[in-house]
Motif scaffolding. Structure first.
Motif, PDB file in Angstrom:
ATOM      1  N   TYR A  25      15.094  58.171 -72.801  1.00 55.34           N
ATOM      2  CA  TYR A  25      14.796  57.225 -73.869  1.00 55.34           C
ATOM      3  C   TYR A  25      15.970  57.028 -74.825  1.00 55.34           C
ATOM      4  N   LYS A  26      17.063  57.742 -74.629  1.00 57.21           N
ATOM      5  CA  LYS A  26      18.279  57.523 -75.402  1.00 57.21           C
ATOM      6  C   LYS A  26      19.352  56.797 -74.588  1.00 57.21           C
ATOM      7  N   ASN A  27      18.992  56.420 -73.376  1.00 49.09           N
ATOM      8  CA  ASN A  27      19.905  55.701 -72.492  1.00 49.09           C
ATOM      9  C   ASN A  27      19.435  54.251 -72.396  1.00 49.09           C
ATOM     10  N   LYS A  28      20.195  53.324 -72.984  1.00 46.54           N
ATOM     11  CA  LYS A  28      19.777  51.925 -73.055  1.00 46.54           C
ATOM     12  C   LYS A  28      19.606  51.300 -71.677  1.00 46.54           C
ATOM     13  N   ARG A  29      20.440  51.699 -70.723  1.00 45.23           N
ATOM     14  CA  ARG A  29      20.348  51.117 -69.393  1.00 45.23           C
ATOM     15  C   ARG A  29      19.065  51.570 -68.690  1.00 45.23           C
ATOM     16  N   ILE A  31      16.309  52.443 -70.220  1.00 42.13           N
ATOM     17  CA  ILE A  31      15.231  51.738 -70.916  1.00 42.13           C
ATOM     18  C   ILE A  31      15.102  50.319 -70.373  1.00 42.13           C
ATOM     19  N   ALA A  32      16.242  49.632 -70.218  1.00 39.41           N
ATOM     20  CA  ALA A  32      16.225  48.263 -69.688  1.00 39.41           C
ATOM     21  C   ALA A  32      15.661  48.237 -68.276  1.00 39.41           C
ATOM     22  N   ASN A 242      25.695  53.623 -66.360  1.00 41.42           N
ATOM     23  CA  ASN A 242      26.392  52.851 -67.386  1.00 41.42           C
ATOM     24  C   ASN A 242      27.630  52.142 -66.848  1.00 41.42           C
TER      25      ASN A 242
END
Length: 495
Positions: A25-29, A31-32, A242
């Motif tokens: 949940y701290k990794n934007k990719r 989450i996307a 990433n």
């Protein structure tokens, strides 16, 4: 280069290459990616909505006070068959669309048909229009449902794949909940909008998919199978590392996918329908897949869906409002149980959940109740035990088997209930006892394995070594990564 990664019995093959220690949940990719997966999961919600909506129509139609829904029954004669016939008509074509054009275009095509069908259903003013709409709903939903779970399992982050795919069938209950409470609220409307409003709302998930599906990444396995390896590597790198194409995890996944698909082309070039039954490994797969498809519909749950009203009447609950209220609450309860089971599939294991659910059904069905704990597993387990070349076709056989079991439920259950009453429940007791025995002897644990690693469980280590033996994983300009290397990263993984 170092030797290819060995197939680990505990599925740790890919885990040791994960270097990102951040929570997901701290990794934007990530989450996307999970948001994209949510868009795919609502395909199952559409199916759940449809079943619960029709049940709501039937329950509501027994309340003569509300003439609008009674008029629906009088005009359309409580139709059920159109959707199943539409599904059967789509099965021969859906896997070829998914394998030939891609997972995303197949979902888009199915969603377009679904939107047109729900418009026709909502505007229906005759039996023919309604049945035609039901046919199109089944036809379009089959295309979307044939591709959505495949895409989920093929793009999900490795350590989240099992949970993500398990959520697919679990979200059937989300749609069912929405439909149950929608019909509970609208059946009091004293005009035709009592049933037209729930019908119109059925198309909303498909509308979302039409406009948003192109934001979802295409399956890297499909891209590799079509020679678009650069796109596949870019997709894996973007969402799993990433955008670092030299990340050990990305290289591991990419090489393993390439090797597996190359093996399918060189060694198993014949991937027609008969391939599903030619080899011993595939026969073992199909035995399990067909069995759990029928188990999913013949475990007593068929009696508490379309024929819930007859069960209510048999136990003395005849008030229409009470029936609809219980239907809404029951779906919420099922959703909670299914969500819990879905998140436990990787921690507890598939085999243990299958055994727990079947034994639970045997005990509680004997006491006149139902346990649906293996609901999350039937889709996720089916797609993960099938190799890429047969995944779409095998999943179609699974869906076809479900349709056959639903047809049985549609025509046999009401007749049996009318003639046998409570004694018919004992038939399910004996059948569920058979399910327990089958699961004990034939369900194979796949906890922790990648999609390619599961081949070892059905085809043998020799076949898997032919796949993974050519999958060399390494970083450019640095040292190669080897499964037997002492420099393993064992505890750094996103979960």
């Amino acid at each position: 280069m170092a030797g290819g990664p060995a197939v680990a019995s505990d599925g740790a093959g890919y885990r040791q290459f994960i270097t990102d220690t951040r929570p997901w949940y701290k990794n934007k990719r990530i989450i996307a990616l999970n948001l994209c997966i949510c868009l795919l999961l609502i395909t199952s919600s559409t199916n759940g909505y449809d079943g619960s909506m029709m049940s709501g129509y039937i329950l509501s139609s027994f309340e003569v006070e509300y003439s609008s829904v009674t008029a629906w029954e009088d005009e359309f004669h409580t139709p059920h068959g159109g959707k199943n016939i539409g599904s059967l008509a789509a099965y021969p074509f859906a896997p070829y669309f998914a394998d030939g054009f891609g997972r995303r275009p197949t979902i888009f095509f199915g969603a377009c048909i679904m939107v047109a069908a729900t418009i026709l259903q909502t505007a229906a003013h005759s039996f023919g229009m309604f049945i035609g709409a039901r046919f199109l709903i089944g036809f379009g939903l089959t295309f979307a449902a044939a591709a959505a779970p495949l895409l989920v399992t093929e793009i999900a982050y490795p350590t989240q794949r099992a949970q993500a795919t398990s959520m697919y069938n679990t979200l059937w209950y989300l749609g069912s909940i929405i439909a149950a409470w929608t019909t509970f609220g609208t059946f009091r409307i004293n005009n035709n909008w009592a049933w037209r409003i729930p019908s119109a709302l059925q198309g909303l998930p498909s509308v979302l998919q039409i406009f948003l599906i192109w934001l979802v990444p295409e399956s890297p396995r499909f891209l590799v199978s079509k020679g678009r390896e650069a796109e596949a590597l870019k997709t894996l790198a973007y969402y799993h590392a990433n955008s670092n194409q030299n990340d050990p995890l990305v290289q591991y996944e990419f090489e393993e996918i390439k090797a597996a698909i190359a093996f399918d082309r060189d060694v198993a070039a014949n991937v027609g329908w008969l391939s599903l039954f030619k080899s011993a490994g595939n026969r073992r797969r199909m035995r399990i897949i067909i069995a759990i498809a029928f188990f999913s519909q013949w475990s007593g749950n068929g009696l508490v869906s379309y024929y819930l009203n007859k069960v209510f009447i048999s136990i003395g609950i005849t008030d229409n409002s009470t029936q609809l209220l219980i239907n809404g609450i029951l779906n919420i309860w099922n959703f909670i149980i299914a969500i819990g089971a879905g998140f436990l599939c990787e921690r507890v294991g598939r085999r243990r959940l299958f055994m727990t659910s079947t034994i639970g059904m045997l005990i509680f069905w004997t006491l006149q109740s139902v346990c649906l704990a293996f609901t999350p597993l039937i889709v996720s387990y089916t797609v993960e035990i099938l190799p890429y070349s047969l995944r779409a076709k095998g999943f179609t056989i699974f869906n076809f088997s479900i349709s056959l079991s639903l047809i049985f439920n549609q025509y046999v259950n009401p007749i049996a209930l009318a003639h046998l009453g409570w004694k018919y429940y004992m038939v399910y007791v004996a059948w569920i006892a058979f399910e327990v025995v089958f699961c004990y002897f034939f369900i194979i644990e796949t906890k922790g394995l990648s999609l390619e690693e599961t081949a070892a469980l059905f085809d043998g280590d020799e076949t898997v070594n032919m796949i993974t033996g050519t999958a060399h994983v390494g970083t450019t300009g640095e040292k190669d990564i080897d499964n037997d290397s002492n420099e393993k990263i064992s505890d750094t993984r996103i979960e």
